[in-house]
Design an enzyme around this catalytic site. Structure first.
Site, PDB file in Angstrom:
ATOM      1  CG  MET A  18       0.669  -4.559   3.326  1.00 37.29           C
ATOM      2  SD  MET A  18       1.011  -4.178   1.580  1.00 37.29           S
ATOM      3  CE  MET A  18       2.033  -5.601   1.132  1.00 37.29           C
ATOM      4  CB  CYS A 102      -2.302  -0.451  12.009  1.00 37.47           C
ATOM      5  SG  CYS A 102      -3.752  -0.577  10.942  1.00 37.47           S
ATOM      6  N   GLY A 203       8.095   3.331   3.444  1.00 38.42           N
ATOM      7  CA  GLY A 203       7.300   4.447   2.950  1.00 38.42           C
ATOM      8  C   GLY A 203       7.758   4.951   1.600  1.00 38.42           C
ATOM      9  CG  ASP A 204       6.155   7.717  -0.400  1.00 37.33           C
ATOM     10  OD1 ASP A 204       5.053   7.147  -0.443  1.00 37.33           O
ATOM     11  OD2 ASP A 204       6.279   8.931  -0.111  1.00 37.33           O
ATOM     12  N   GLY A 226       5.751  -2.209   1.005  1.00 39.45           N
ATOM     13  CA  GLY A 226       4.364  -2.631   1.186  1.00 39.45           C
ATOM     14  C   GLY A 226       3.602  -2.584  -0.111  1.00 39.45           C
TER      15      GLY A 226
END
Length: 327
Positions: A18, A102, A203-204, A226
């Site tokens: 990140m 990205c 993701g999530d 993340g």
């Protein structure tokens, strides 16, 4: 447990790369808490390396304590990416990752990141050239595609497998979605069925049960976290406990205070005042999410003028929080 090339990832949990977040200080925080398999540094510009920009070289500094560690590179040109991969090879991290996911406009306009999902020919040429210069394992991170009408993840996954990539990570959103809406894990399951190399789901994943559910629903080989890790650096330790059936540790207010203060001291010592001020504001905002009074803390830090003001403000905030909860 997961094996990528000759790298053993145990547990199969990954800290996502990140920008502006996964610097050396934050990677060490997550590593020292425990429970993470691989940590990744913020993504590195291949053009920046080619131009000799010192800031990119500085970002690539890491310690042995961080291993296993992945360095992620991004770019739009195969030869420039090969040059960046040679630098990665010289540094000998455990993994090299190519960013093809990205969604930031600045990256997309440069025909890099997720833009490569709309140009699979260029994507394949980059993967092939980078693979040629590396001896360490190569991974690729991507999304579902540019948008709902241009989902190319199955094709890209097959290209990765055919060109010697040893694992892929997929964030189950399109580039157009960015970080909005809901990640659709069913696509991770489809990708897992379509290729034989390891698939890491992303993701999530906001808490330990999310990781368990992602593994169960998609059949993926590992989980990448993340934004959930920036709000809660203990998340990997908690996921590991949930997967093993153990007690999930909950950090106390004092644990959080100590972590934030240790992190901020490292930032103040390492960064110049302007960079430190920006980073401290960013991390205070992230650490404040989910805390009682977190919004009050975020408002307060916007008024701070020097990095040295932050440790004082953090202590005042936690002292007040503890008093309020004891009343």
């Amino acid at each position: 447990m997961l094996k990528i090339g000759d790298v053993l990832v145990d547990p199969p949990l990954f800290l996502a790369p990140m920008a502006g977040v996964t610097d050396k200080d934050f990677r060490l925080i997550v590593r020292r808490i425990g429970g993470v398999g691989v940590v990744a540094m913020e993504f590195i510009s291949s053009k920046g390396l080619l131009r000799g920009e010192k800031r990119w070289r500085r970002l690539m500094d890491f310690s042995q304590e961080e291993r296993p560690l992945s360095i992620q590179i991004y770019g739009s040109d195969a030869e420039t990416m090969a040059y960046a991969a040679e630098i990665v090879e010289d540094l000998q991290p455990d993994l090299c990752d190519i960013n093809m996911g990205c969604p930031a406009n600045k990256i997309l306009k440069g025909c890099a990141g997720a833009a490569l999902m709309g140009d699979l020919k260029t994507a394949e040429s980059i993967i092939r050239r980078v693979r040629q210069v590396l001896t360490i394992p190569l991974t690729v991170k991507f999304r579902l595609g540019l948008d709902d009408n241009r989902q190319s993840y199955l094709e890209l996954g097959r290209i990765c497998q055919a060109n010697g990539v040893q694992a892929v990570t997929m964030h189950a959103r399109t580039a157009k979605q960015g970080y909005t809406g809901q990640a659709d894990w069913s696509h991770i399951a489809r990708l897992k069925e379509a290729i034989s190399i390891p698939v890491i789901g992303n993701g999530d994943v906001r808490g330990p049960q999310d990781a368990v559910d992602l593994l169960a629903k998609s059949g993926c080989d590992g989980v990448m976290v993340g934004r959930g890790a920036t709000r809660n650096p203990w998340i990997f330790q908690q996921i590991t406990a949930r997967l093993s059936g153990g007690r999930i540790p909950e950090p106390t207010h004092e644990d959080r205070r100590r972590l934030i203060q240790d992190h901020f001291r490292a930032v103040i010592e390492r960064d110049d005042p302007k960079s430190a001020l920006h980073k401290l504001r960013t991390f205070t905002g992230k650490y404040g999410q989910g805390l009682p009074g977190g919004q009050r803390l975020r408002r307060q830090i916007q008024r701070l003028e020097t990095p040295e003001d932050f440790p004082v403000a953090i202590d005042e905030f936690f002292d007040q929080l503890i008093l309020e909860e004891a009343a």
